[in-house]
Design an enzyme around this catalytic site. Structure first.
Site, PDB file in Angstrom:
ATOM      1  N   HIS A 119     -12.883 -12.383   6.472  1.00 57.10           N
ATOM      2  CA  HIS A 119     -12.192 -11.909   5.275  1.00 57.10           C
ATOM      3  C   HIS A 119     -12.989 -12.275   4.025  1.00 57.10           C
ATOM      4  O   HIS A 119     -13.415 -13.408   3.861  1.00 57.10           O
ATOM      5  CB  HIS A 119     -10.803 -12.540   5.210  1.00 57.10           C
ATOM      6  CG  HIS A 119      -9.970 -12.045   4.083  1.00 57.10           C
ATOM      7  ND1 HIS A 119      -9.698 -12.794   2.961  1.00 57.10           N
ATOM      8  CD2 HIS A 119      -9.347 -10.853   3.892  1.00 57.10           C
ATOM      9  CE1 HIS A 119      -8.939 -12.100   2.131  1.00 57.10           C
ATOM     10  NE2 HIS A 119      -8.712 -10.921   2.668  1.00 57.10           N
ATOM     11  N   ASP A 177      -9.538  -1.245  -7.567  1.00 55.75           N
ATOM     12  CA  ASP A 177      -9.538  -1.995  -6.306  1.00 55.75           C
ATOM     13  C   ASP A 177      -8.172  -1.792  -5.672  1.00 55.75           C
ATOM     14  O   ASP A 177      -7.160  -2.242  -6.219  1.00 55.75           O
ATOM     15  CB  ASP A 177      -9.798  -3.479  -6.574  1.00 55.75           C
ATOM     16  CG  ASP A 177      -9.824  -4.315  -5.294  1.00 55.75           C
ATOM     17  OD1 ASP A 177      -9.704  -3.738  -4.193  1.00 55.75           O
ATOM     18  OD2 ASP A 177      -9.951  -5.547  -5.402  1.00 55.75           O
ATOM     19  N   MET A 178      -8.139  -1.116  -4.545  1.00 57.27           N
ATOM     20  CA  MET A 178      -6.835  -0.805  -3.963  1.00 57.27           C
ATOM     21  C   MET A 178      -6.895  -0.820  -2.444  1.00 57.27           C
ATOM     22  O   MET A 178      -7.911  -0.505  -1.828  1.00 57.27           O
ATOM     23  CB  MET A 178      -6.362   0.565  -4.429  1.00 57.27           C
ATOM     24  CG  MET A 178      -7.222   1.719  -3.948  1.00 57.27           C
ATOM     25  SD  MET A 178      -6.613   3.314  -4.528  1.00 57.27           S
ATOM     26  CE  MET A 178      -7.442   4.419  -3.362  1.00 57.27           C
ATOM     27  N   ALA A 179      -5.766  -1.219  -1.863  1.00 55.99           N
ATOM     28  CA  ALA A 179      -5.595  -1.073  -0.428  1.00 55.99           C
ATOM     29  C   ALA A 179      -5.238   0.380  -0.147  1.00 55.99           C
ATOM     30  O   ALA A 179      -4.718   1.086  -1.017  1.00 55.99           O
ATOM     31  CB  ALA A 179      -4.482  -1.995   0.060  1.00 55.99           C
ATOM     32  N   LYS A 227      -2.613  11.155   2.649  1.00 57.66           N
ATOM     33  CA  LYS A 227      -3.812  10.907   1.842  1.00 57.66           C
ATOM     34  C   LYS A 227      -4.319   9.475   2.031  1.00 57.66           C
ATOM     35  O   LYS A 227      -5.505   9.242   2.270  1.00 57.66           O
ATOM     36  CB  LYS A 227      -3.511  11.185   0.372  1.00 57.66           C
ATOM     37  CG  LYS A 227      -3.169  12.645   0.107  1.00 57.66           C
ATOM     38  CD  LYS A 227      -2.855  12.914  -1.358  1.00 57.66           C
ATOM     39  CE  LYS A 227      -2.490  14.376  -1.564  1.00 57.66           C
ATOM     40  NZ  LYS A 227      -2.149  14.679  -2.974  1.00 57.66           N
ATOM     41  N   GLY A 309      -7.565  -1.116 -13.655  1.00 63.63           N
ATOM     42  CA  GLY A 309      -8.180  -2.424 -13.824  1.00 63.63           C
ATOM     43  C   GLY A 309      -7.878  -3.087 -15.147  1.00 63.63           C
ATOM     44  O   GLY A 309      -8.089  -4.296 -15.310  1.00 63.63           O
TER      45      GLY A 309
END
Length: 336
Positions: A119, A177-179, A227, A309
């Site tokens: 990780h 920054d995204m999951a 998506k 951000g």
């Protein structure tokens, strides 16, 4: 649940102390701490210092190599591979980004995959590093299965985050920054730690039904239905298959089998805008784009439009002065 506010420097020192006490080399411990505190400063506490206890447990169980010596092999003019030697993903990812940046500065583009990793924390740390150097950064990383595919009942993919960092001239970088899930698993864990409920749509139980109790979550949901599901597969291809690592259900669990090396993969791409256009014009246009976005009239219920951000950057400005908020139980672990 009780929280405590401490200065970022103190948090960093406490994390370094815990990791070195567990046998990690101090230089690696400092990089891990940098990435964790970066997340807490941005109020992305799910990826912050609360992860320290898990890392210590995995170190002590043998699931992370405390004496890892990551190596880089350049496979082409603008490509390369970092073998992480089963060390900390934060260190491995930082190394991979550095090599990608070096190649981009010389040749316009740099692409590096990482293997035998673990990780690596918030991807925003690494793409921001590129953006601060007036380069465009892209990062992807796969995780163990926890997200149901669109239309599915049981999990197959991980939260599989993707991040972009784009520089500007006078404004702060554009950071996305995204999951590819509705939320990162860390947010579920944080809600469990803080005794809070979660919004419907974040997770499902063993029957695939949405729940609001974080303790009932068995799997997460992809964002945007098909998506987010499609993007999660793309991330698995780039950071898993392209790196020669596992994918989806074949990735070892983060919170299980602590004695097993995880063998994760990551993908990093850096683009030098000066090889494609007038870099000064590009940076000025980025400023203009963000200013025009921010000036869009807000919809009812919103104060204004934010650039991706930006909210996290505002948190960071404030938290560098006022300190970061962490769970009291986390602080007690760091100081015991």
């Amino acid at each position: 649940m009780s929280t405590i506010v401490i200065q970022a420097d103190e948090a960093r020192k406490l994390v370094v102390g815990k990791l070195t006490e567990a046998g990690l080399h101090i230089h690696h411990a400092e990089k891990v701490a940098d990435v964790l505190v970066h997340a807490d400063l941005r109020n992305v506490n799910s990826h912050g210092v609360l992860r320290t206890e898990h890392y210590v447990n995995r170190l002590q169980a043998g699931g992370i190599n405390p004496g890892a010596h990551p190596t880089f092999t350049q496979s082409g003019p603008v490509t390369g591979v970092v073998d992480g030697d089963d060390g900390f993903g934060h260190v491995i990812a930082d190394m991979a980004m550095d090599y990608a940046m070096d190649m981009a500065k010389k040749s316009g583009v740099g692409m590096v995959t990482a293997i035998n990793s673990s990780h690596c924390g918030a991807l925003s740390y690494f793409v921001q590093k590129a953006a601060n150097a007036k380069l465009i950064g892209i990062a992807m990383s796969h995780t163990d299965k926890i997200v149901v595919p669109f239309g599915g009942k049981t999990s197959f993919s991980g939260t599989n985050p993707i991040a972009y960092g784009v520089p500007a001239k006078s404004k702060k970088p554009f950071i996305l920054d995204m999951a590819t899930s509705n939320v990162a698993l860390g947010k579920i864990l944080q809600a469990q730690e803080e005794g809070k409920t979660i919004p419907k749509g974040w997770g499902v139980d063993e029957k695939g039904a949405p729940v609001t109790d974080p303790h009932q979550v068995v799997s997460l949901s992809p964002f945007g239905g098909p998506k987010g599901y499609g993007l999660s597969v793309i991330v698995d291809i780039f950071s898993g298959l392209l790196a020669g690592a596992a994918f989806g259900p074949h990735i070892s669990k983060m919170y299980g089998d602590l004695d097993q090396k995880r063998k994760l993969g990551h993908y990093f791409c850096v683009i030098n805008p000066s090889f494609f256009t007038d870099v000064n014009v590009f940076l000025e246009q980025m400023d203009r784009m963000m200013m025009e976005l921010q000036s869009v009239e807000p919809a009812p219920g919103f104060d204004r439009v934010y650039v991706p951000g930006e909210i996290e950057q505002l948190h960071e400005e404030r938290n560098r002065v006022e300190g970061i908020s962490i769970a009291l139980s986390v602080y007690e672990f760091l100081t015991k």
